[in-house]
Scaffold this motif. Structure first.
Motif, PDB file in Angstrom:
ATOM      1  N   SER A 193      29.301 -35.511 -19.407  1.00 29.49           N
ATOM      2  CA  SER A 193      29.179 -34.416 -20.354  1.00 29.49           C
ATOM      3  C   SER A 193      27.797 -33.770 -20.228  1.00 29.49           C
ATOM      4  O   SER A 193      26.796 -34.464 -20.098  1.00 29.49           O
ATOM      5  CB  SER A 193      29.398 -34.971 -21.761  1.00 29.49           C
ATOM      6  N   GLU A 210      39.334 -30.711 -17.416  1.00 30.32           N
ATOM      7  CA  GLU A 210      39.754 -31.874 -18.207  1.00 30.32           C
ATOM      8  C   GLU A 210      41.226 -31.771 -18.629  1.00 30.32           C
ATOM      9  O   GLU A 210      41.544 -31.864 -19.819  1.00 30.32           O
ATOM     10  CB  GLU A 210      38.871 -32.012 -19.469  1.00 30.32           C
ATOM     11  N   HIS A 236      35.325 -35.716 -16.427  1.00 35.91           N
ATOM     12  CA  HIS A 236      34.251 -36.708 -16.565  1.00 35.91           C
ATOM     13  C   HIS A 236      34.802 -38.101 -16.275  1.00 35.91           C
ATOM     14  O   HIS A 236      34.054 -39.082 -16.333  1.00 35.91           O
ATOM     15  CB  HIS A 236      33.685 -36.669 -17.992  1.00 35.91           C
TER      16      HIS A 236
END
Ligand SMILES: Nc1ncnc2c1ncn2[C@@H]1O[C@H](COP(=O)(O)OP(=O)(O)O)[C@@H](O)[C@H]1O
Ligand SMILES: [Mg+2]
Length: 235
Positions: free
Chosen positions: A48, A175, A207
């Motif tokens: 992040s 994502e 991530h």
């Protein structure tokens, strides 16, 4: 002078992105070089705050870099104005976000038709193409459902159908499994693998190392710097 270079599918050279915060300039992307061939399945893996969404916005022609060169399908993106960027974006990029971002008052079918409405495709053809895409993502029996009558995984499938219906040259996902449980996320990754096997070009930003490892090629991004991550072919 023409800005078309028909040789290049996707190439970034020395891409930097700065944000101005009051007096301070923050460099969020640093000297990024990235090339991609048609049909590749790439994931960009990073924690992040590492600059993933900033990079996605530039790849997706939603934003322009502060420095550097970006060529997409022969177009030099940094030389385009807003209107040209919007045009390039609508033709070349199919976006998939963490939340499917479907319009709540439209059926699955209408949601998938929407990009074709904007593109001026006549009703009969766009309905046909939207149906084909919904069949492709396994939702042939859910076309008339509203988004709130679909599970999270089904909503994401509708979003994938919507991203694909205009036949973009790149499927760009930020994502894509971030809002899904593990099992549903794995099903979406299976669908991505199938689309890749069919020759779709995919860039997936995440991530999550496990999710990234589904791609054939992984690059890492940390503090706005990209490093090639070694293959996962044998994973
Ligand atoms: N519009 C903006 N203005 C200022 N700083 C921003 C802006 N967007 C992102 N940033 C900063 O840039 C860095 C990277 O953000 P982002 O690309 O969203 O990272 P990621 O998607 O990897 O979490 C963060 O430090 C974030 O605070
Ligand atoms: Mg992000």
């Amino acid at each position: 002078m023409s800005t078309v270079n028909s040789e290049t599918f996707f190439e970034m050279r020395g891409i930097c992105k700065d944000y101005q915060m009051g007096e301070e300039t923050m460099r969020v992307l640093r000297d990024i070089d990235l090339s991609l061939e048609e049909g590749e399945y790439l994931s960009v893996l990073g924690p992040s705050g590492s600059g993933k969404s900033t990079l996605m916005n530039i790849i997706g022609c939603l934003d322009t870099p502060t420095l550097g060169e970006y060529t997409l399908h022969g177009r030099e993106v940094q030389e385009l104005d807003e209107g040209e960027l919007a045009h390039l974006r609508s033709r070349e990029i199919g976006f998939i976000f963490q939340n499917s971002q479907l319009l709540p008052r439209l059926t699955a079918l209408k949601n998938v038709e929407l990009p074709l409405i904007y593109a001026g495709v006549p009703p009969r053809e766009r309905r046909q193409r939207a149906k084909e895409m919904l069949v492709r993502v396994g939702l042939e029996d859910r076309m008339g459902h509203m988004p709130n009558q679909l599970s999270g995984g089904q909503q994401q499938r509708v979003a994938i159908a919507r991203a694909l219906v205009g036949n973009p040259s790149i499927l760009l996902a930020d994502e894509p499994t971030g809002a899904l449980d593990q099992k549903t996320g794995a099903q979406i990754m299976t669908l991505f693998a199938e689309l890749s096997a069919e020759g779709r070009t995919i860039i997936m930003i995440t991530h999550d190392m496990k999710i990234a490892s589904h791609a054939r090629r992984v690059v890492h991004i940390i503090d706005g710097v990209i490093t090639e991550g070694g293959g996962t072919e044998d994973a």
